[in-house]
Design an enzyme around this catalytic site. Structure first.
Site, PDB file in Angstrom:
ATOM      1  N   SER A 144      35.412  30.875  52.219  1.00 21.74           N
ATOM      2  CA  SER A 144      36.286  31.486  51.219  1.00 21.74           C
ATOM      3  C   SER A 144      36.631  30.565  50.127  1.00 21.74           C
ATOM      4  O   SER A 144      37.045  30.854  49.072  1.00 21.74           O
ATOM      5  CB  SER A 144      37.655  32.018  52.154  1.00 21.74           C
ATOM      6  OG  SER A 144      37.996  30.995  52.666  1.00 21.74           O
ATOM      7  N   HIS A 179      34.304  37.894  53.402  1.00 19.99           N
ATOM      8  CA  HIS A 179      33.898  37.985  51.931  1.00 19.99           C
ATOM      9  C   HIS A 179      32.571  38.181  51.577  1.00 19.99           C
ATOM     10  O   HIS A 179      31.852  37.983  50.342  1.00 19.99           O
ATOM     11  CB  HIS A 179      34.181  36.280  51.509  1.00 19.99           C
ATOM     12  CG  HIS A 179      35.763  36.000  51.354  1.00 19.99           C
ATOM     13  ND1 HIS A 179      36.482  36.227  50.384  1.00 19.99           N
ATOM     14  CD2 HIS A 179      36.295  35.578  52.556  1.00 19.99           C
ATOM     15  CE1 HIS A 179      37.626  35.766  50.757  1.00 19.99           C
ATOM     16  NE2 HIS A 179      37.691  35.411  51.950  1.00 19.99           N
ATOM     17  N   LYS A 238      39.467  43.397  51.190  1.00 21.93           N
ATOM     18  CA  LYS A 238      38.652  42.583  50.011  1.00 21.93           C
ATOM     19  C   LYS A 238      37.943  43.518  49.002  1.00 21.93           C
ATOM     20  O   LYS A 238      38.416  44.214  48.352  1.00 21.93           O
ATOM     21  CB  LYS A 238      38.221  41.375  50.410  1.00 21.93           C
ATOM     22  CG  LYS A 238      39.025  40.262  51.050  1.00 21.93           C
ATOM     23  CD  LYS A 238      38.356  39.255  51.620  1.00 21.93           C
ATOM     24  CE  LYS A 238      39.471  38.158  52.114  1.00 21.93           C
ATOM     25  NZ  LYS A 238      40.487  38.527  53.125  1.00 21.93           N
TER      26      LYS A 238
END
Length: 388
Positions: A177, A205, A236
């Site tokens: 990240s 991610h 996300k």
């Protein structure tokens, strides 16, 4: 601890790691109003721009009309709705697994997954740059923790051999990240099989970002199998909130019976579940977003590198502009904010000492004008700080 709170806070301020909240007054899209000022947003993990998608917002609104604003209890009591089960089935299909289990956030998914499958007799092999939620989950499990050098497969094998036995749990971020680099998942799979270890990949991610259809890091490497636990978030690229672990039916059944964050938390609100479910549909219907995100990331990375800033090579939308000292990092970020660019200073303990950076993230909904404005502002900030 409480008695010396003031001195602790003063020490934090002196070290250059003091943090404060900023007030976002309008949207989390590519443009937003923060503390009364309109800025370009280069800090969001809303990679595909789905949190503002009209269809997703409509589905969330409709769910409130039917189910209300909260679930009212844990999944094992009265919080298990058809929406929750439909989303779990959709996630499992999307990740090409048999089952999945929802958690209230990605942090709890990691803590819940690791503690459910580890105990004092387990050895956990953890990448040195893994997310804090993995670190905390490993600590709470009471397992023996062996930290291997970042993405160093020789060191991982050496650590496993040093413990003198097969078995254990290997845990790694799929996309890291703060650095934006990608774990060598094929090698992790090979080592896990060789030493009879379970493998958990945190794809927070990577989900919605990597692979031709956005299925994540395993699709990126053309892996149909290998990892045992596929962790991801809904907060996300999918623009909602919550987390999940996907895997076998047996794995899911164990989580529902053992994982404390699952058992003892009120279920996700129906609106969040409906939004995440709609986001998976939109991702597959509007696959151009994955391609556009990749194009934007490449354009901005090459632009920042071309003006002389230190930005590691990569393909993900996480672009760390390396600065170094805490005070220099904070200054760089503040100059950017004056320029109308919000991209925060990242300092210890989030990253190792001496590796402060500006963490830049791109979105599929950034325009070429947004990207060019950012490059120009970064160049001016780099010259003012002496980095260029």
């Amino acid at each position: 601890m409480i008695g010396d709170a003031e001195s602790r806070l003063q020490a934090i301020q002196k070290s250059g790691t003091y943090r404060h909240l900023r007030l976002v007054e309008q949207t989390s899209g590519p443009e937003m109003v923060m503390n009364g000022k309109r800025v370009l947003n280069f800090a969001s993990n809303n990679y595909l721009g789905l949190s503002n998608h009209p269809v997703i917002c409509q589905r969330a609104s409709e769910s409130i009309a039917t189910w209300g604003t909260g679930s009212g209890a844990s999944r094992l009591i009265t919080g298990n709705t058809s929406l929750h089960e439909e989303l779990e089935k959709k996630i499992a299909d999307f990740k090409e697994q048999s089952s999945s289990v929802l958690f209230n956030c990605g942090y709890m998914a990691n803590v819940g997954g690791i503690t459910a499958f580890s105990d004092a007799s387990t050895v956990i092999y953890s990448d040195s740059l893994n997310h804090a939620s993995i670190i905390d989950g490993a600590r709470l499990s009471k397992a023996t923790i062996s930290v291997y050098d970042h993405c160093n497969m020789q060191d991982l094998e050496a650590k496993i051999r040093a413990h003198g036995k097969t078995g254990g749990l290997i845990v790694s971020d799929g996309v890291f990240s703060m650095d934006g680099d990608i774990a060598p998942v094929p090698e992790l799979v090979e080592i896990a099989r060789k030493y009879e270890c379970a493998l958990m990949i945190d794809d927070a991610h990577g989900t919605g970002v990597l692979g031709k259809t956005g299925r994540g890091v395993c699709e990126h490497f053309n892996l149909n199998s290998g990892a045992d636990l596929h962790m991801g978030t809904l907060s996300k690229a999918l623009g909602s909130e919550g987390g999940f672990i996907a895997g076998s039916d047996l794995l899911a059944d164990i989580l529902r019976n053992v994982s404390r964050p699952f058992i003892f938390s009120t279920a996700l609100a129906p609106s969040s579940v409906a939004a995440a479910s709609a986001a998976i549909d939109i991702l597959q219907e509007e696959n151009w977003r994955v391609k556009k995100l990749s194009e934007n990331s490449r354009y901005l990375r090459e632009g920042l590198q071309s003006i002389g800033l230190v930005v590691p090579d990569g393909i993900t939308p996480i672009l760390p502009v390396m600065v170094g000292r805490n005070k220099d990092t904070v200054l760089f970020s503040s100059i950017l904010e004056e320029e109308g660019i919000f991209s925060p200073a990242i300092r210890p303990p989030t990253v190792p000492e001496g590796s402060g950076r500006i963490r830049v993230t791109t979105m599929a909904t950034h325009t070429r004008e947004h990207l060019d404005q950012a490059i120009s502002s970064f160049e001016r900030a780099g010259r003012k700080t002496g980095m260029i």
